[in-house]
Write a protein that holds these residues in place. Structure first.
Motif, mmCIF file in Angstrom:
data_model
loop_
_atom_site.group_PDB
_atom_site.id
_atom_site.type_symbol
_atom_site.label_atom_id
_atom_site.label_comp_id
_atom_site.label_asym_id
_atom_site.label_seq_id
_atom_site.Cartn_x
_atom_site.Cartn_y
_atom_site.Cartn_z
ATOM 1 N N PHE A 169 -10.957 5.881 2.267
ATOM 2 C CA PHE A 169 -10.947 4.514 1.758
ATOM 3 C C PHE A 169 -10.829 4.480 0.239
ATOM 4 O O PHE A 169 -10.003 3.769 -0.319
ATOM 5 N N ILE A 170 -11.643 5.264 -0.434
ATOM 6 C CA ILE A 170 -11.676 5.216 -1.899
ATOM 7 C C ILE A 170 -10.385 5.805 -2.474
ATOM 8 O O ILE A 170 -9.895 5.353 -3.516
ATOM 9 N N GLU A 175 -7.393 5.585 -1.054
ATOM 10 C CA GLU A 175 -6.345 4.578 -0.847
ATOM 11 C C GLU A 175 -6.467 3.400 -1.805
ATOM 12 O O GLU A 175 -5.473 2.803 -2.189
ATOM 13 N N ASN A 176 -7.690 3.043 -2.189
ATOM 14 C CA ASN A 176 -7.914 1.813 -2.947
ATOM 15 C C ASN A 176 -8.190 2.011 -4.438
ATOM 16 O O ASN A 176 -8.203 1.025 -5.180
ATOM 17 N N THR A 177 -8.433 3.230 -4.846
ATOM 18 C CA THR A 177 -8.662 3.492 -6.280
ATOM 19 C C THR A 177 -7.859 4.721 -6.669
ATOM 20 O O THR A 177 -6.835 5.003 -6.074
ATOM 21 N N GLU A 206 -14.363 -4.960 0.712
ATOM 22 C CA GLU A 206 -13.256 -4.359 1.458
ATOM 23 C C GLU A 206 -13.737 -3.240 2.390
ATOM 24 O O GLU A 206 -13.273 -3.128 3.525
ATOM 25 N N GLU A 235 -13.480 -3.045 6.562
ATOM 26 C CA GLU A 235 -12.742 -1.991 7.265
ATOM 27 C C GLU A 235 -13.602 -1.176 8.226
ATOM 28 O O GLU A 235 -13.085 -0.625 9.189
ATOM 29 N N ILE A 283 -14.989 -3.461 -3.963
ATOM 30 C CA ILE A 283 -15.010 -2.270 -3.112
ATOM 31 C C ILE A 283 -15.926 -2.490 -1.911
ATOM 32 O O ILE A 283 -15.563 -2.185 -0.773
#
Length: 122
Positions: free
Chosen positions: A54-55, A57-59, A101, A105, A98
């Motif tokens: 997750f982290i 993909e998003n950061t 989201e 998920e 964060i």
């Protein structure tokens, strides 16, 4: 006169011995799994593993390398360990985004998570 015992009861060394059927191993394992709450722990572990994906993909990759899911608190918050004070400071600015989201998920894991806590760890 000698006493007659039912067929499944015997007298061994002066004591009554009852032949019992063995428990099915699957029943024993299922029972232990329920007592130890292994299904819930497996779901929690999968959520912790998902953090890295997750982290990433998003950061940035830098943040992903310096953070890791550490544990769950008693009130069901996921504790994220952070290896760098600079990264911890940066994450505080975007924590609300964060957290929102991530919680959205991980609903598919069917485990309640009340939030995310960042903790400086080395």
């Amino acid at each position: 006169m000698k006493k007659e015992f039912p067929k499944d009861i015997e007298l061994k060394n002066g004591r009554i011995f009852v032949q019992r059927d063995f428990y099915d191993i699957t029943e024993v394992l299922e029972s232990m799994s329920k007592k130890l709450k292994l299904d819930e722990k497996k779901k929690d572990f999968n959520i912790m593993l998902y953090w890295k994906d997750f982290i990433l993909e998003n950061t940035s990759e830098l943040i992903a390398k310096n953070t890791f899911a550490h544990r769950f608190t008693k009130d069901r918050k996921l504790v994220i360990g952070i290896k760098s004070a600079v990264i911890a400071n940066e994450l505080q600015f975007i924590k609300n985004i964060i957290e929102k989201e991530f919680l959205k998920e991980v609903q598919e894991y069917d485990r309640e998570i009340t939030g995310i806590v960042f903790e400086l760890r080395s």
